[in-house]
Design an enzyme around this catalytic site. Structure first.
Site, PDB file in Angstrom:
ATOM      1  N   LYS A  23     -16.328-113.719  25.427  1.00 19.43           N
ATOM      2  CA  LYS A  23     -16.855-114.732  24.513  1.00 19.43           C
ATOM      3  C   LYS A  23     -16.717-116.121  25.132  1.00 19.43           C
ATOM      4  CE  LYS A  23     -16.529-113.880  20.149  1.00 19.43           C
ATOM      5  NZ  LYS A  23     -15.606-113.369  19.141  1.00 19.43           N
ATOM      6  N   ARG A  92     -11.178-117.422  17.581  1.00 18.70           N
ATOM      7  CA  ARG A  92     -11.847-116.143  17.816  1.00 18.70           C
ATOM      8  C   ARG A  92     -11.289-115.479  19.063  1.00 18.70           C
ATOM      9  NH1 ARG A  92     -17.166-116.347  15.377  1.00 18.70           N
ATOM     10  NH2 ARG A  92     -17.267-118.253  14.161  1.00 18.70           N
ATOM     11  N   GLY A 101     -14.902-105.719  16.987  1.00 14.77           N
ATOM     12  CA  GLY A 101     -14.181-105.591  15.731  1.00 14.77           C
ATOM     13  C   GLY A 101     -12.711-105.246  15.873  1.00 14.77           C
ATOM     14  N   MET A 103     -10.240-106.988  17.358  1.00 14.03           N
ATOM     15  CA  MET A 103      -9.261-108.071  17.272  1.00 14.03           C
ATOM     16  C   MET A 103      -9.692-109.103  16.256  1.00 14.03           C
ATOM     17  SD  MET A 103      -8.050-108.239  21.151  1.00 14.03           S
ATOM     18  CE  MET A 103      -9.732-108.412  21.607  1.00 14.03           C
ATOM     19  N   ARG A 336     -23.614-112.002  24.425  1.00 16.15           N
ATOM     20  CA  ARG A 336     -23.028-111.005  25.323  1.00 16.15           C
ATOM     21  C   ARG A 336     -24.085-109.952  25.617  1.00 16.15           C
ATOM     22  NH1 ARG A 336     -18.991-108.245  20.856  1.00 16.15           N
ATOM     23  NH2 ARG A 336     -20.631-107.714  19.407  1.00 16.15           N
ATOM     24  N   HIS A 452     -19.461-102.259  11.673  1.00 15.35           N
ATOM     25  CA  HIS A 452     -18.499-101.640  12.571  1.00 15.35           C
ATOM     26  C   HIS A 452     -18.844-100.184  12.876  1.00 15.35           C
ATOM     27  CE1 HIS A 452     -14.760 -99.323  13.222  1.00 15.35           C
ATOM     28  NE2 HIS A 452     -14.605-100.260  14.123  1.00 15.35           N
ATOM     29  N   ARG A 558     -21.160 -67.538  40.004  1.00 16.73           N
ATOM     30  CA  ARG A 558     -19.940 -66.716  39.840  1.00 16.73           C
ATOM     31  C   ARG A 558     -20.364 -65.296  39.513  1.00 16.73           C
ATOM     32  NH1 ARG A 558     -18.176 -71.750  37.019  1.00 16.73           N
ATOM     33  NH2 ARG A 558     -16.136 -72.385  37.813  1.00 16.73           N
ATOM     34  N   ARG A 614     -20.973 -66.582  45.172  1.00 17.10           N
ATOM     35  CA  ARG A 614     -19.558 -66.313  45.445  1.00 17.10           C
ATOM     36  C   ARG A 614     -19.229 -64.871  45.093  1.00 17.10           C
ATOM     37  NH1 ARG A 614     -15.135 -69.251  42.078  1.00 17.10           N
ATOM     38  NH2 ARG A 614     -15.699 -67.633  40.583  1.00 17.10           N
ATOM     39  N   GLU A 727      -9.679 -73.938  47.768  1.00 12.05           N
ATOM     40  CA  GLU A 727      -9.118 -74.122  46.425  1.00 12.05           C
ATOM     41  C   GLU A 727      -7.621 -73.841  46.381  1.00 12.05           C
ATOM     42  OE1 GLU A 727     -11.241 -71.549  43.678  1.00 12.05           O
ATOM     43  OE2 GLU A 727     -11.455 -69.983  45.167  1.00 12.05           O
ATOM     44  N   SER A 746     -16.604 -75.090  50.152  1.00  8.94           N
ATOM     45  CA  SER A 746     -16.847 -75.741  48.869  1.00  8.94           C
ATOM     46  C   SER A 746     -15.506 -75.884  48.150  1.00  8.94           C
ATOM     47  CB  SER A 746     -17.811 -74.881  48.052  1.00  8.94           C
ATOM     48  OG  SER A 746     -17.963 -75.435  46.770  1.00  8.94           O
ATOM     49  N   GLY A 748     -13.040 -75.870  45.426  1.00  4.89           N
ATOM     50  CA  GLY A 748     -12.878 -75.342  44.078  1.00  4.89           C
ATOM     51  C   GLY A 748     -11.746 -76.126  43.429  1.00  4.89           C
ATOM     52  N   THR A 749     -12.110 -77.265  42.872  1.00  4.46           N
ATOM     53  CA  THR A 749     -11.056 -78.171  42.410  1.00  4.46           C
ATOM     54  C   THR A 749     -10.403 -77.716  41.112  1.00  4.46           C
ATOM     55  OG1 THR A 749     -12.863 -79.526  41.580  1.00  4.46           O
ATOM     56  CG2 THR A 749     -11.777 -80.256  43.600  1.00  4.46           C
ATOM     57  N   ASN A 750     -10.969 -76.698  40.460  1.00  5.31           N
ATOM     58  CA  ASN A 750     -10.264 -76.161  39.285  1.00  5.31           C
ATOM     59  C   ASN A 750      -8.983 -75.472  39.746  1.00  5.31           C
ATOM     60  OD1 ASN A 750     -12.562 -76.943  37.903  1.00  5.31           O
ATOM     61  ND2 ASN A 750     -13.479 -74.903  38.018  1.00  5.31           N
ATOM     62  N   ASP A 751      -9.153 -74.554  40.690  1.00  4.55           N
ATOM     63  CA  ASP A 751      -7.960 -73.873  41.197  1.00  4.55           C
ATOM     64  C   ASP A 751      -7.112 -74.803  42.041  1.00  4.55           C
ATOM     65  OD1 ASP A 751      -7.618 -71.153  40.314  1.00  4.55           O
ATOM     66  OD2 ASP A 751      -9.609 -70.790  41.156  1.00  4.55           O
ATOM     67  N   CYS A 814     -17.482 -77.525  43.824  1.00  8.13           N
ATOM     68  CA  CYS A 814     -18.093 -76.784  42.722  1.00  8.13           C
ATOM     69  C   CYS A 814     -17.125 -76.613  41.554  1.00  8.13           C
ATOM     70  CB  CYS A 814     -18.608 -75.434  43.199  1.00  8.13           C
ATOM     71  SG  CYS A 814     -17.337 -74.371  43.886  1.00  8.13           S
ATOM     72  N   TYR A 834     -22.592 -82.327  49.074  1.00  3.87           N
ATOM     73  CA  TYR A 834     -23.161 -82.115  47.733  1.00  3.87           C
ATOM     74  C   TYR A 834     -22.060 -81.946  46.692  1.00  3.87           C
ATOM     75  CZ  TYR A 834     -22.051 -77.149  48.342  1.00  3.87           C
ATOM     76  OH  TYR A 834     -21.387 -75.963  48.541  1.00  3.87           O
TER      77      TYR A 834
HETATM   78  C1  PEP Z   1     -12.656 -73.613  41.139  1.00  2.00           C
HETATM   79  O1  PEP Z   1     -11.575 -73.046  41.200  1.00  2.00           O
HETATM   80  O2  PEP Z   1     -12.767 -74.851  41.135  1.00  2.00           O
HETATM   81  C2  PEP Z   1     -13.906 -72.858  41.048  1.00  2.00           C
HETATM   82  C3  PEP Z   1     -15.061 -73.483  41.070  1.00  2.00           C
HETATM   83  O3  PEP Z   1     -13.801 -71.527  40.835  1.00  2.00           O
HETATM   84  P1  PEP Z   1     -13.420 -70.887  39.431  1.00  2.00           P
HETATM   85  O4  PEP Z   1     -13.479 -71.962  38.416  1.00  2.00           O
HETATM   86  O5  PEP Z   1     -14.414 -69.822  39.212  1.00  2.00           O
HETATM   87  O6  PEP Z   1     -12.049 -70.371  39.694  1.00  2.00           O
HETATM   88 MG    MG Z   2     -11.536 -70.956  41.685  1.00  2.00          MG
END
Ligand code: PEP
Ligand code: MG
Length: 866
Positions: A23, A92, A101, A103, A336, A452, A558, A614, A727, A746, A748-751, A814, A834
């Protein structure tokens, strides 16, 4: 010399938005542009941070404020605290990032009994003077002393019914004088003190209260939900009061330079004659459309439209302004960058690029990738027969069905428990924010498009119907009337934020159609990004959907998901439970044609694009029947043998394929045959990538590569790549060795998150992780937003080492993070080839990838603030 904490609007401050707040910087810039703005000064966010640290005003601040008040007196020719022609100011809040809204604001500071009498005499308008005074007592009481607003509102309501009038504006000067007396009594009853008559005291209390409002629970919740750092602090703007409540030639309003719901290039907003700003914002009186201002205040309207044109071209973006007209003269109180729906954001960006106001790069940089999600939200099925029980304002698009909930706490609790609820309120206030976050949508009886509820819901991409006249609520009885219908908390309603309809009962919802602007922006994004975007898809249907969303291939198919189908599961169970290889092979022979036909469908849907398939990677228990379901002792024994205490770390992925090679052999055969069949049919060779899961050792992949090549050599000749998931932390550290035998990797960031952090994918989120997040031990859920410092560093090591031995090693991601905008930006910075994510997130990833590339060139979105 001490710190300087205060800058006049026309002064050169040594900082921008971070120092002066949104502001403050807007007021300073408008002042410099020569736009009509009331005089005033800004107390910096530095002062707020100093206050927060010590819980008292920093040394020297009060004196600095005095000095700037004196300048303001000189500019305006009025005296602060004077009983003759008093200078009145507003205080203000204004942080660097907009928190609508959240503050506090106090108007009309500087009034007391004498000053009000003086103001009445000087202006010849006692009604205005007493109206201003009662507002000050109310706002000061609420903000500084925490008095419940209802005490004041019910006193006002009682007076109106005694006088038999509907509108505040129908009260006379005498009525308001009486109201002042009542408000003072309320103030004394609640605080045990008389209302402070000293102007300087009022001002310093107000400044302190605004600083304090940075730390209210509602502001904290809002910051957490919007990722706003806690240590920004707010600036405080002290502004000479101009009055919209001086009669019929005065008024106040808020407006946008374009329609924030659709993006259409039209003036959009609301306005009230003879009122002060909070009447519009708080939805206390229902305002009129801005276009009516042309008839009511024609000259001010002309000034307004001319000013808006200037502001939009100056900022090169849609502006959201607050203004007041005092006896025909226009003042801008704020400008703004206007918040907008995702649909509007796309339209505005495309049209502004078309008008040559901004470049295509800027147009792409301005779209909030997370906000795009809104466009992928459900709408009412157009073929469903719906009868609106009531109609409100179409305040935020999208549709939702859910059970009626009448308070924010319940909405929060039920929403968190996974229930679909609609928060139904007379109006929402910033204190309802936690309920809004968890509700599917919000319905209010009062308030306009800039109320609001509307602003907050729009920002969150949630449906909102506001100002619904046919709605009335009895909170105590837990009942709600919608049109002719008597309902109660727990009954299901549907709201359509796109049209403002409220429907009793559930309605079928359908995903929305994506419009041309969406395609245009994403097309531009595609020209700008370096990262490729693929989808995780397991069926031909998902693959086709992924193509529609612009996926350039499949980064993860998968194969175990194909095994889950009802007709296949028994065959898979037979295979797993078989006592020997020949039993397994018999079941696999039956599975092969099923898999092959799936692969053919996927290759065809993805013609011309790579498809990473996979091989099997389920924790075995996902396929096993329970011991109770066993039909024989032998089966029961086998189930017991296969049981694991820690299946996520057990016989999964390549461990399964190495022990029982016939499974992967069948899968490789099905892939190669499918590729050959599609090539024969279409004349085009699919781009096949065979991926082995959960590899931690070079030797695992070396053996599986050998298996893959051996089987492929027995089948019709097709081109393919053979690679692995990365992974496990060990795979990251030893990526150089693994890369020797991989054509691609690739992440596998989940595992990788599960194993690097030691957080169970299955359990953490419902349990200790919730505690961690609530108590600030972690800022974000690492399964949602990549833990860049930990998991991200492992990725960095893997990339360095992998590409160290194989510079052209193809690398992707992935895990779920592949569709999360911040994580996508990180993957861009890491130099991945990718990202791959679920089909619905592909558009977000395309945009996020382009924005990451643009950020390298220094093109970023203009800060949205105010
Ligand atoms: C992972 O582990 O990130 C992955 C893509 O494989 P999944 O989720 O099937 O274990
Ligand atoms: Mg996995």
């Amino acid at each position: 010399m001490g710190n300087t904490y205060v800058y006049d609007f026309d002064a050169d401050a040594p900082g921008g938005r971070e120092l002066l707040g949104g502001k403050g910087i807007g007021l300073a810039e408008m002042t410099r542009m020569g736009v009509s703005v009331p005089a005033g000064f800004t107390i910096t966010t530095d002062a707020c941070r100093a206050y927060m640290a010590a819980r008292e005003l920093p040394a020297g601040l009060a004196e600095e404020v005095d000095e700037h008040v004196r300048k303001l007196e000189a500019t305006t020719g009025k005296r602060f605290g004077s009983s003759d022609d008093p200078l009145l100011v507003s205080v203000r809040s204004g942080a660097a990032v907009s928190m609508p809204g959240m503050m506090d604001t106090i108007l009309n500071l500087g009034l007391n009994d004498d000053a009000t009498a003086g103001l009445a005499a000087r202006t010849g308008n006692p009604r205005f003077a007493y109206d201003s005074y009662r507002r000050l007592i109310q706002m000061f009481g609420e903000v500084v002393d925490g008095i419940d607003p209802h005490s004041f509102e019910s006193a006002l309501g009682t007076l109106k019914s005694e006088r038999g009038v509907k509108q505040d504006t129908d009260l006379t000067a005498e009525d308001l004088q009486q109201l002042v007396a009542t408000f003072k009594e309320i103030y004394r009853d609640e605080t045990g003190r008389d209302f402070a008559g000293n102007a300087r005291d009022q001002l310093l209390h107000a400044v302190r209260a605004v600083f304090e409002s940075w730390d209210t629970p509602r502001a904290q919740v809002y910051r957490r939900a919007n990722d706003i750092p806690d240590d920004l602090g707010t600036a405080v703007n002290v502004v000479q009061m101009v009055f919209g409540n001086k009669g019929d030639s005065s008024g106040t309003g808020v407006c946008f330079t374009r329609d924030p719901s659709t993006g259409e290039d039209i003036l959009y907003g609301e306005f009230l004659v003879n009122a002060q700003g909070e009447d519009v914002v708080a939805g206390i009186r229902t305002p009129e459309p801005i276009t009516l201002m042309r008839e009511r205040l024609p000259e001010a309207f002309e000034q307004l439209t001319a000013t808006l044109d200037r502001l939009e071209s100056h900022y090169r973006d849609m502006q959201d302004v607050e203004f007041t007209v005092e006896e025909g003269k226009l003042y801008l109180l704020q400008t703004r960058t206007g918040k907008r729906t995702a649909g509007a954001a796309l339209r505005i960006a495309v049209e502004m690029a078309g008008q040559g106001v901004i470049s295509r790069e800027e147009a792409v940089a301005r779209i909030d990738a997370a906000q795009l999600d809104q466009l992928l939200h459900p709408m009412l099925d157009p073929t469903a027969e719906v009868e609106a029980a009531a109609q409100g304002l179409n305040a935020s698009p999208g549709a939702a069905s859910g059970e009626i909930v009448l308070d924010a706490d319940t909405a929060e609790a039920r929403g968190k428990a996974g229930d679909d609820v609609i928060l139904v309120r007379w109006e929402t206030t910033p204190d309802d924010i936690h309920g809004l976050i968890q509700a599917r949508g919000v319905l209010t009886a009062h308030g306009g498009m800039t109320s609001h509820a509307a602003v907050v819901a729009r920002g969150m991409g949630k449906p909102c119907v506001a100002g619904c006249e046919g709605l009335s609520i009895d909170t105590r009885a837990g009942t709600v009337t919608i049109g002719e219908h008597e309902l109660k908390a727990g009954d299901v309603i549907t709201i359509d934020g796109g049209t403002g309809r409220v429907i009793v009962g559930p309605v079928r919802l359908v995903p929305p159609a994506i419009d041309e602007n969406f395609g245009t922006i994403l097309g531009w994004a595609d020209d700008l990004r370096r990262l490729r975007v693929r989808a995780n898809a397991d069926t031909p249907e998902d693959a086709a959907k992924a193509r529609e969303f612009g996926a350039e291939g499949i980064g993860l198919c998968r194969t175990e998901h194909m095994f889950m189908a009802q007709d296949r599961l028994p065959v898979v169970q037979e295979m797993i439970l078989a006592r020997d290889e020949s039993g397994r092979r018999a079941a696999l022979d039956r599975l092969l044609p099923m898999q092959q036909s799936d692969f053919e469908g996927i290759f065809e849907a993805m013609a011309g694009f790579p498809v990473t398939i996979r091989l099997l990677d389920p924790p075995l228990h996902e396929f096993l029947p329970s011991a109770e379901e066993a039909t024989s002792d032998a089966m029961r024994r086998r189930i017991a043998e296969l049981h694991e205490s820690n299946p996520m770390l057990g016989t999964r992925g390549c461990r399964l394929g190495l022990q029982w090679p016939e499974i992967y052999e069948m899968q490789v055969r099905a892939i190669v045959r499918a590729a050959a069949a599609v090539q024969a049919r279409t004349g085009e060779a699919p781009l096949v990538e065979i991926m082995h899961p959960l590899v931690g050792f070079r030797e695992e992949l070396a053996r599986l590569r050998e298996l893959t090549e051996r089987v492929a050599a027995e089948e019709p000749s097709v081109e393919y790549l053979c690679g692995t998931m990365i992974e496990l932390p060990r795979a990251c550290i030893r990526a150089d060795e693994i890369a020797e035998v991989a054509d691609f990797c690739s992440f596998g960031t989940n595992d990788l998150t599960q194993t690097a952090l030691g957080f169970s994918r299955d359990d953490a989120e419902g349990k200790f992780l919730t505690y961690y997040l609530e108590h600030g031990i972690l800022e974000r859920n690492p399964f949602e937003v990549l833990d860049q410092d930990g998991v991200g560093d492992l990725m960095r090591i893997a990339i360095e080492r992998g590409r160290g031995v194989k510079p052209d090693l193809k690398l992707g991601i992935c895990g779920e993070h592949g569709g999360e905008p911040r994580s996508v930006a990180f993957c861009h910075a890491l130099g991945l080839d990718y990202v791959s994510c679920s089909p619905y997130r592909v558009p977000l990833a395309r945009l996020a990838a382009a924005q990451a590339a643009l950020a390298d060139e220094g093109v970023t979105a203009l800060a949205v603030g105010g």
